[in-house]
Design a protein around this motif. Structure first.
Motif, PDB file in Angstrom:
ATOM      1  N   GLY A  73       0.784  -1.160   0.107  1.00 54.52           N
ATOM      2  CA  GLY A  73       0.127   0.013  -0.047  1.00 54.52           C
ATOM      3  C   GLY A  73       0.815   1.328  -0.011  1.00 54.52           C
ATOM      4  O   GLY A  73       0.596   2.214  -0.754  1.00 54.52           O
ATOM      5  N   ARG A  74       2.185   1.287   0.910  1.00 49.94           N
ATOM      6  CA  ARG A  74       2.813   2.366   0.823  1.00 49.94           C
ATOM      7  C   ARG A  74       3.473   2.771  -0.586  1.00 49.94           C
ATOM      8  O   ARG A  74       3.385   3.855  -0.917  1.00 49.94           O
ATOM      9  N   ILE A  75       3.761   1.689  -1.342  1.00 55.11           N
ATOM     10  CA  ILE A  75       4.537   1.948  -2.469  1.00 55.11           C
ATOM     11  C   ILE A  75       3.343   2.228  -3.465  1.00 55.11           C
ATOM     12  O   ILE A  75       3.834   3.077  -4.445  1.00 55.11           O
ATOM     13  N   MET A  76       2.449   1.906  -3.656  1.00 54.04           N
ATOM     14  CA  MET A  76       1.333   2.245  -4.590  1.00 54.04           C
ATOM     15  C   MET A  76       0.988   3.814  -4.227  1.00 54.04           C
ATOM     16  O   MET A  76       0.516   4.271  -5.235  1.00 54.04           O
ATOM     17  N   ASP A  77       0.823   4.169  -3.122  1.00 54.12           N
ATOM     18  CA  ASP A  77       0.337   5.773  -2.822  1.00 54.12           C
ATOM     19  C   ASP A  77       1.720   6.645  -3.347  1.00 54.12           C
ATOM     20  O   ASP A  77       1.302   7.569  -3.886  1.00 54.12           O
ATOM     21  N   ARG A  78       2.685   5.768  -3.552  1.00 49.48           N
ATOM     22  CA  ARG A  78       3.987   6.684  -3.977  1.00 49.48           C
ATOM     23  C   ARG A  78       4.146   6.517  -5.788  1.00 49.48           C
ATOM     24  O   ARG A  78       4.288   7.576  -6.283  1.00 49.48           O
ATOM     25  N   VAL A  79       3.763   5.559  -6.289  1.00 48.41           N
ATOM     26  CA  VAL A  79       3.927   5.399  -7.667  1.00 48.41           C
ATOM     27  C   VAL A  79       2.731   4.861  -8.295  1.00 48.41           C
ATOM     28  O   VAL A  79       2.955   4.715  -9.690  1.00 48.41           O
ATOM     29  N   SER A 330     -13.778   1.321   6.772  1.00 49.55           N
ATOM     30  CA  SER A 330     -13.572   1.936   5.178  1.00 49.55           C
ATOM     31  C   SER A 330     -13.797   3.431   5.138  1.00 49.55           C
ATOM     32  O   SER A 330     -12.988   4.324   4.683  1.00 49.55           O
ATOM     33  N   VAL A 331     -14.949   3.780   5.544  1.00 49.07           N
ATOM     34  CA  VAL A 331     -15.366   5.278   5.422  1.00 49.07           C
ATOM     35  C   VAL A 331     -14.681   5.890   6.216  1.00 49.07           C
ATOM     36  O   VAL A 331     -14.473   7.271   6.043  1.00 49.07           O
ATOM     37  N   ALA A 332     -14.394   5.542   7.577  1.00 44.58           N
ATOM     38  CA  ALA A 332     -13.769   6.402   8.522  1.00 44.58           C
ATOM     39  C   ALA A 332     -12.033   6.798   7.947  1.00 44.58           C
ATOM     40  O   ALA A 332     -11.712   7.577   8.469  1.00 44.58           O
ATOM     41  N   LEU A 333     -11.773   6.197   7.074  1.00 50.50           N
ATOM     42  CA  LEU A 333     -10.489   6.650   6.730  1.00 50.50           C
ATOM     43  C   LEU A 333     -10.408   8.020   6.056  1.00 50.50           C
ATOM     44  O   LEU A 333      -9.312   8.631   5.824  1.00 50.50           O
ATOM     45  N   GLU A 334     -11.493   8.134   5.418  1.00 57.29           N
ATOM     46  CA  GLU A 334     -11.931   9.488   4.596  1.00 57.29           C
ATOM     47  C   GLU A 334     -11.309  10.587   5.656  1.00 57.29           C
ATOM     48  O   GLU A 334     -10.650  11.597   5.305  1.00 57.29           O
ATOM     49  N   ALA A 345      -3.204   3.281   4.056  1.00 55.29           N
ATOM     50  CA  ALA A 345      -4.192   3.289   5.095  1.00 55.29           C
ATOM     51  C   ALA A 345      -5.047   2.154   4.974  1.00 55.29           C
ATOM     52  O   ALA A 345      -5.339   1.595   6.241  1.00 55.29           O
ATOM     53  N   PHE A 346      -5.647   1.909   4.141  1.00 55.53           N
ATOM     54  CA  PHE A 346      -6.648   0.577   4.116  1.00 55.53           C
ATOM     55  C   PHE A 346      -5.673  -0.632   4.206  1.00 55.53           C
ATOM     56  O   PHE A 346      -6.402  -1.814   4.683  1.00 55.53           O
ATOM     57  N   GLY A 347      -4.452  -0.826   3.743  1.00 52.74           N
ATOM     58  CA  GLY A 347      -3.556  -1.899   4.301  1.00 52.74           C
ATOM     59  C   GLY A 347      -3.382  -1.953   5.702  1.00 52.74           C
ATOM     60  O   GLY A 347      -3.275  -2.947   6.139  1.00 52.74           O
TER      61      GLY A 347
END
Length: 411
Positions: A73-79, A330-334, A345-347
């Motif tokens: 997840g951290r990588i996907m957020d970056r690239v 899931s919604v709270a992450l907003e 975050a979802f990860g």
């Protein structure tokens, strides 16, 4: 975020321009999410005739998933999701093939467990990527909340179907059929999702407010509260998942243990759709502690039945709050997730639930052996109530950032 959604909102979300291809491919990719670990466990048990070795390997796979969901997840957020999903899909294929080769050659647990950890780490995390994609496809509001609710409900459906498919395929002439089928489905779906125009359109995010932090998305108080809620939910559910089959076995009907767990999931999906239309409490900072505490209280009802029929009814009642919690996380992450960390975050939610489930299953197994399933149900309920109370003391960390005070932000 607190507004209720309607069936029209669900339809609008799923018919949004650019959503069709990611929705279809993510369904294929996430269908085996609850299938891989169980298929691996059953395959090894059939091959080695040892639940001990199979349990160790399955636990290793679970730990790998917990780590991989945050790391990917951290990588996907970056690239963006495309390159990471394509790379881990290729590695995943090699690792699964290696695991099968070691199993077939009669390899020892000392080789199987590390491989299982690696397999779990490299399971393509299309679920977090799919959820994060809605922030690109839809503006903030009820329709996006409906999309998040769809993600949670669909995952619950996959958790119903996955174990059943694994149990069915292990009866095939070759016990590894379930593992291969699940891995193939996950890879085809993940690669397909990665190549959709919507996924490829996601650009690297350089504005993350947690850059340089080891904890990443978990660095904020609100995100830690969501992780606590997910951990508590996973722990309670994990204990129930062990105690229910044990209760069925003690009544002389061991074969229906898995079916009873499906009953738990069926009610959760039905109520999940209805709850999304009229959630209560509406404010998210009150909803998370209320749902976890209520879930713990309902699980305590499982102590009462002395027959399978009574247990089935109690499971239908307790299961009603499973999907509402997944949706709420899931919604709270907003509000809770730092800017630029939607996928990671979802990860963290997946990781927290996975670790909670692992702890709950381990504890429940010990309690069932020492006493009986009712003690496990009682303990599970108490854990839900205690962690729900702790979450209540942290409720202000889930308020929108504009209403937080410096004192609240320090929690």
């Amino acid at each position: 975020m607190s507004n209720s959604v309607t069936l029209t909102d669900y339809r609008t979300a799923l018919r949004t321009r650019g959503a069709a291809a990611p929705v279809v491919t993510s369904i294929l990719a996430r269908l085996p999410v609850a299938m891989i670990g169980l298929a691996l466990l059953l395959y090894i048990q059939r091959t080695t005739d040892s639940f001990g070795v199979a349990g160790l390997v399955s636990a290793g796979n679970l730990l790998g998933v917990a780590f991989g969901s945050v790391f990917q997840g951290r990588i996907m957020d970056r690239v963006g999701p495309t390159r990471p999903l394509l790379v881990v899909s290729g590695i995943f294929v090699v690792l699964v093939a290696t695991e099968i080769a070691v199993i077939e050659s009669g390899g020892p647990a000392v080789a199987l467990v590390p491989l299982a950890v690696a397999v779990g780490t490299c399971e393509p995390m299309t679920g977090p990527a799919s959820r994060a994609l809605w922030t690109l496809l839809l503006p903030e509001g009820r329709v996006r909340d409906a999309a998040y609710s769809y993600e949670a409900i669909s995952m619950e459906v996959f958790f119903i179907l996955g174990p059943g498919l694994a149990g069915l395929l292990v009866t095939m002439p070759w016990a590894g059929t379930g593992l291969v089928a699940g891995a193939a489905c996950m890879v085809v779906g993940s690669v397909g999702f990665a190549l959709t125009p919507a996924a490829r359109a996601q650009r690297p995010r350089t504005e993350s407010s947690t850059a340089g932090s080891v904890l990443g998305a978990l660095a904020t108080p609100g995100m830690r509260s969501v992780a606590l809620a997910a951990f508590g939910f996973g722990a309670v559910l994990g204990m129930v998942e062990v105690a229910v089959p044990a209760a069925a076995e003690r009544t002389g009907h061991a074969a229906v243990g898995g079916l009873l767990l499906s009953v738990l999931s069926v009610s959760s999906v039905i109520v999940g759709v209805l709850y999304g239309m009229r959630p209560w409490p509406r404010p998210m900072h009150l909803r998370l502690p209320a749902l976890l505490s209520a879930f713990g209280a309902l699980v305590m009802l499982l102590i009462l039945p002395e027959s399978l029929l009574g247990l089935t009814v109690a499971l239908l009642i307790a299961g009603s709050l499973v999907t509402p919690q997944s949706t709420a996380h899931s919604v709270a992450l907003e509000a809770a997730a730092p800017k630029g960390t939607a996928t990671e975050a979802f990860g963290w939610v997946i990781t927290s639930m996975t670790l909670g489930a692992a702890a709950g299953q381990s504890l429940s197994g010990q309690l069932v052996e020492l006493q009986a399933p009712p003690l496990s149900f009682a303990t599970a309920g108490a854990i839900g109530l205690v962690l729900g109370g702790l979450l209540w003391t942290r409720r202000r960390t889930l308020l929108p950032a504009r209403t937080e005070t410096p004192q609240q932000a320090a929690v």
